[in-house]
Design a protein around this motif. Structure first.
Motif, short mmCIF file in Angstrom:
data_model
loop_
_atom_site.label_atom_id
_atom_site.label_comp_id
_atom_site.label_asym_id
_atom_site.label_seq_id
_atom_site.Cartn_x
_atom_site.Cartn_y
_atom_site.Cartn_z
N VAL A 73 43.17 -21.42 -63.40
CA VAL A 73 43.52 -20.22 -64.15
C VAL A 73 42.40 -19.21 -63.96
O VAL A 73 41.24 -19.49 -64.25
CB VAL A 73 43.73 -20.54 -65.64
N ASP A 74 42.74 -18.01 -63.46
CA ASP A 74 41.71 -16.99 -63.25
C ASP A 74 41.46 -16.23 -64.56
O ASP A 74 42.06 -16.50 -65.58
CB ASP A 74 42.09 -16.05 -62.09
N ARG A 75 40.58 -15.28 -64.52
CA ARG A 75 40.17 -14.56 -65.74
C ARG A 75 41.30 -13.75 -66.34
O ARG A 75 41.26 -13.40 -67.51
CB ARG A 75 38.96 -13.68 -65.45
N ASN A 76 42.33 -13.45 -65.56
CA ASN A 76 43.47 -12.69 -66.08
C ASN A 76 44.60 -13.60 -66.58
O ASN A 76 45.65 -13.12 -67.00
CB ASN A 76 44.03 -11.76 -65.00
N GLY A 77 44.38 -14.91 -66.51
CA GLY A 77 45.39 -15.84 -66.97
C GLY A 77 46.43 -16.20 -65.93
O GLY A 77 47.45 -16.80 -66.26
N ASN A 78 46.19 -15.85 -64.66
CA ASN A 78 47.12 -16.17 -63.58
C ASN A 78 46.66 -17.42 -62.85
O ASN A 78 45.49 -17.77 -62.86
CB ASN A 78 47.20 -15.00 -62.59
N LEU A 79 47.62 -18.10 -62.21
CA LEU A 79 47.28 -19.28 -61.42
C LEU A 79 46.74 -18.87 -60.07
O LEU A 79 47.20 -17.91 -59.47
CB LEU A 79 48.53 -20.16 -61.24
N SER A 80 45.75 -19.64 -59.61
CA SER A 80 45.12 -19.37 -58.32
C SER A 80 44.81 -20.70 -57.66
O SER A 80 44.49 -21.68 -58.33
CB SER A 80 43.84 -18.56 -58.52
#
Length: 132
Positions: free
Chosen positions: A98-105
């Motif tokens: 989970v990246d800092r924006n709440g998206n999966l990476s």
């Protein structure tokens, strides 16, 4: 089975152990044969998927019988419902962060990115000389 008794609605005659029509005969006629055909296809699909996945599945037929509205009682509405539960294929899982924006990476946001790297493998056109 149990003893069956039926009273003929026209004559009042009591019929002991009346002959019972085979279920398969009725099934071939239900919905103009559509139910029978769909069950055959569903069973074929179920068998194929069980062979492929080596897991169990189910095929269910539900029959609903109700009186025809505003009839004298000997007219019935018969409906059916076919439920096919095919076994699922195993699905591969993947790992994501989970990246800092709440998206999966796919990349770990806590791991620094290395810059300035280059491919050090030999070019395909390079040949090795044989020792003489």
């Amino acid at each position: 089975m149990t003893d069956r008794r039926r009273t003929d609605p026209l004559t009042g005659e009591v019929i002991e152990d009346p002959p019972i029509r085979p279920f398969a005969d009725w099934l071939r006629e239900q919905a103009n044969g559509k139910t029978h055909n769909e069950l055959g296809e569903a069973l074929w699909d179920l068998i194929a998927r069980v062979e492929e996945t080596r897991k169990k599945g189910t095929l269910a037929l539900t029959i609903t019988v109700e009186p025809m509205p505003k009839s004298d009682g000997n007219v019935l509405v018969i409906s059916d419902n076919i439920q096919l539960k095919l076994p699922e294929f195993k699905r591969d899982a993947s790992v994501a962060y989970v990246d800092r924006n709440g998206n999966l990476s796919r990349n770990n946001p806590r791991q620094p990115t290395l810059t300035g790297l280059r491919d050090a493998s030999a070019p395909e056109s390079t040949t090795i000389r044989e020792a003489q």
